[in-house]
Design a protein around this motif. Structure first.
Motif, PDB file in Angstrom:
ATOM      1  N   TYR A 161       0.830  -1.204   0.000  1.00  0.00           N
ATOM      2  CA  TYR A 161       0.000   0.000   0.000  1.00  0.00           C
ATOM      3  C   TYR A 161       0.870   1.262   0.000  1.00  0.00           C
ATOM      4  O   TYR A 161       0.568   2.246  -0.687  1.00  0.00           O
ATOM      5  N   GLY A 162       1.942   1.252   0.772  1.00  0.00           N
ATOM      6  CA  GLY A 162       2.850   2.387   0.762  1.00  0.00           C
ATOM      7  C   GLY A 162       3.489   2.587  -0.602  1.00  0.00           C
ATOM      8  O   GLY A 162       3.626   3.717  -1.085  1.00  0.00           O
ATOM      9  N   TRP A 163       3.847   1.475  -1.231  1.00  0.00           N
ATOM     10  CA  TRP A 163       4.455   1.549  -2.564  1.00  0.00           C
ATOM     11  C   TRP A 163       3.471   2.077  -3.603  1.00  0.00           C
ATOM     12  O   TRP A 163       3.850   2.837  -4.499  1.00  0.00           O
ATOM     13  N   LEU A 164       2.206   1.693  -3.495  1.00  0.00           N
ATOM     14  CA  LEU A 164       1.199   2.182  -4.430  1.00  0.00           C
ATOM     15  C   LEU A 164       1.099   3.708  -4.364  1.00  0.00           C
ATOM     16  O   LEU A 164       0.963   4.376  -5.393  1.00  0.00           O
ATOM     17  N   ALA A 165       1.160   4.261  -3.148  1.00  0.00           N
ATOM     18  CA  ALA A 165       1.099   5.715  -3.004  1.00  0.00           C
ATOM     19  C   ALA A 165       2.298   6.376  -3.675  1.00  0.00           C
ATOM     20  O   ALA A 165       2.171   7.407  -4.349  1.00  0.00           O
ATOM     21  N   PHE A 166       3.482   5.778  -3.509  1.00  0.00           N
ATOM     22  CA  PHE A 166       4.691   6.299  -4.145  1.00  0.00           C
ATOM     23  C   PHE A 166       4.578   6.248  -5.669  1.00  0.00           C
ATOM     24  O   PHE A 166       4.860   7.228  -6.375  1.00  0.00           O
ATOM     25  N   THR A 167       4.144   5.113  -6.184  1.00  0.00           N
ATOM     26  CA  THR A 167       4.025   4.937  -7.630  1.00  0.00           C
ATOM     27  C   THR A 167       2.966   5.867  -8.211  1.00  0.00           C
ATOM     28  O   THR A 167       3.150   6.464  -9.279  1.00  0.00           O
ATOM     29  N   PHE A 168       1.869   5.993  -7.508  1.00  0.00           N
ATOM     30  CA  PHE A 168       0.801   6.911  -7.925  1.00  0.00           C
ATOM     31  C   PHE A 168       1.352   8.322  -8.097  1.00  0.00           C
ATOM     32  O   PHE A 168       1.094   8.991  -9.103  1.00  0.00           O
ATOM     33  N   ILE A 185      11.267   5.979 -14.384  1.00  0.00           N
ATOM     34  CA  ILE A 185      10.224   5.865 -13.361  1.00  0.00           C
ATOM     35  C   ILE A 185       9.870   4.402 -13.123  1.00  0.00           C
ATOM     36  O   ILE A 185       9.723   3.956 -11.971  1.00  0.00           O
ATOM     37  N   ALA A 186       9.739   3.629 -14.200  1.00  0.00           N
ATOM     38  CA  ALA A 186       9.401   2.207 -14.062  1.00  0.00           C
ATOM     39  C   ALA A 186      10.490   1.470 -13.299  1.00  0.00           C
ATOM     40  O   ALA A 186      10.202   0.626 -12.435  1.00  0.00           O
ATOM     41  N   ASP A 187      11.751   1.778 -13.602  1.00  0.00           N
ATOM     42  CA  ASP A 187      12.863   1.139 -12.889  1.00  0.00           C
ATOM     43  C   ASP A 187      12.852   1.516 -11.409  1.00  0.00           C
ATOM     44  O   ASP A 187      13.011   0.655 -10.530  1.00  0.00           O
ATOM     45  N   MET A 188      12.684   2.812 -11.127  1.00  0.00           N
ATOM     46  CA  MET A 188      12.672   3.271  -9.737  1.00  0.00           C
ATOM     47  C   MET A 188      11.560   2.591  -8.943  1.00  0.00           C
ATOM     48  O   MET A 188      11.771   2.142  -7.811  1.00  0.00           O
ATOM     49  N   CYS A 189      10.373   2.530  -9.539  1.00  0.00           N
ATOM     50  CA  CYS A 189       9.229   1.951  -8.838  1.00  0.00           C
ATOM     51  C   CYS A 189       9.417   0.449  -8.613  1.00  0.00           C
ATOM     52  O   CYS A 189       9.150  -0.063  -7.519  1.00  0.00           O
ATOM     53  N   ALA A 190       9.872  -0.260  -9.642  1.00  0.00           N
ATOM     54  CA  ALA A 190      10.048  -1.707  -9.512  1.00  0.00           C
ATOM     55  C   ALA A 190      11.147  -2.031  -8.496  1.00  0.00           C
ATOM     56  O   ALA A 190      10.977  -2.911  -7.646  1.00  0.00           O
TER      57      ALA A 190
END
Length: 216
Positions: A161-168, A185-190
């Protein structure tokens, strides 16, 4: 033009109104949009507009809900043979970014709906987050191949859930500034998700291996 509109099915008419609403709400603040304007641009009567949506708040909530549905479907690329967990997460983030590129007004309308105090909109956001979190946890579970300990699953869910907020927020920033690099962005998020999951205490060895830097 009028005759062709009369031949629309109720579902098609509703979808047409929602698409127009996404365009309008994505361009202007909520308070500046009038429900009569939507009806006029759609070529329908005010009464018909209110037949589908009792007021502007309900219409906006329906727009946000429809965008959430489309985004959920768009961010579920099929898993490729031999694809790592990192690759799956990265592909999902790229799909999110592509959706924003292809539907900028609708995406922005959805962003405007998120985080508002309105309990209806908050409920839509919660449903969307729950579905995305469940999808990710299912992918993680598939990488493990065994049931997770209850405490581990609890910590893992909070992490997701925390990661979803960051990715959002990262995706929202790119909608604001399209010059931001999508691959970065995709690399950072993954990497961010796998790094965080790797720090959850007590994760099975198989999951630790799946999220390790060597597995990416």
């Amino acid at each position: 033009m009028t005759d062709s509109r009369r031949r629309l099915s109720p579902d098609d008419r509703r979808n047409e109104l929602l698409a127009l609403g996404a365009e309008v709400f994505g361009q202007r603040p909520y308070d500046e949009v009038r429900i009569d304007e939507i009806a006029e641009r759609a070529g329908v009567s005010r009464a018909l507009m209110y037949h589908y949506f009792p007021d502007k708040r309900a219409f906006f909530a329906a727009v946000v809900r429809a965008e959430g549905e489309r985004l959920f479907e768009a961010t579920n690329p099929p898993r490729l043979p031999g694809q790592t967990l990192f690759g799956q997460i990265r592909a999902g983030v790229l799909a999110y970014l592509r959706y924003d590129e292809e539907h900028p007004h609708g995406a922005w309308a959805a962003y405007m709906g998120m985080g508002r105090a309105d309990p209806v909109l908050r409920g839509i956001e919660d449903i969307d987050n729950d579905r995305q979190a469940n999808r990710i946890i299912d992918r993680v579970g598939a990488a493990v191949g065994e049931a997770l300990d209850a405490k581990v699953e609890r910590d893992l869910r909070a992490t997701v859930y925390g990661w979803l907020a960051f990715t959002f927020e990262m995706c929202r920033q790119r909608l604001i500034d399209p010059s931001l690099n999508a691959d970065l962005i995709a690399d950072m998020c993954a990497h961010g998700l796998l790094d965080a999951v790797g720090r959850v205490p007590g994760i099975p060895a198989a999951l630790a291996a799946a999220v390790s830097p060597d597995a990416r």
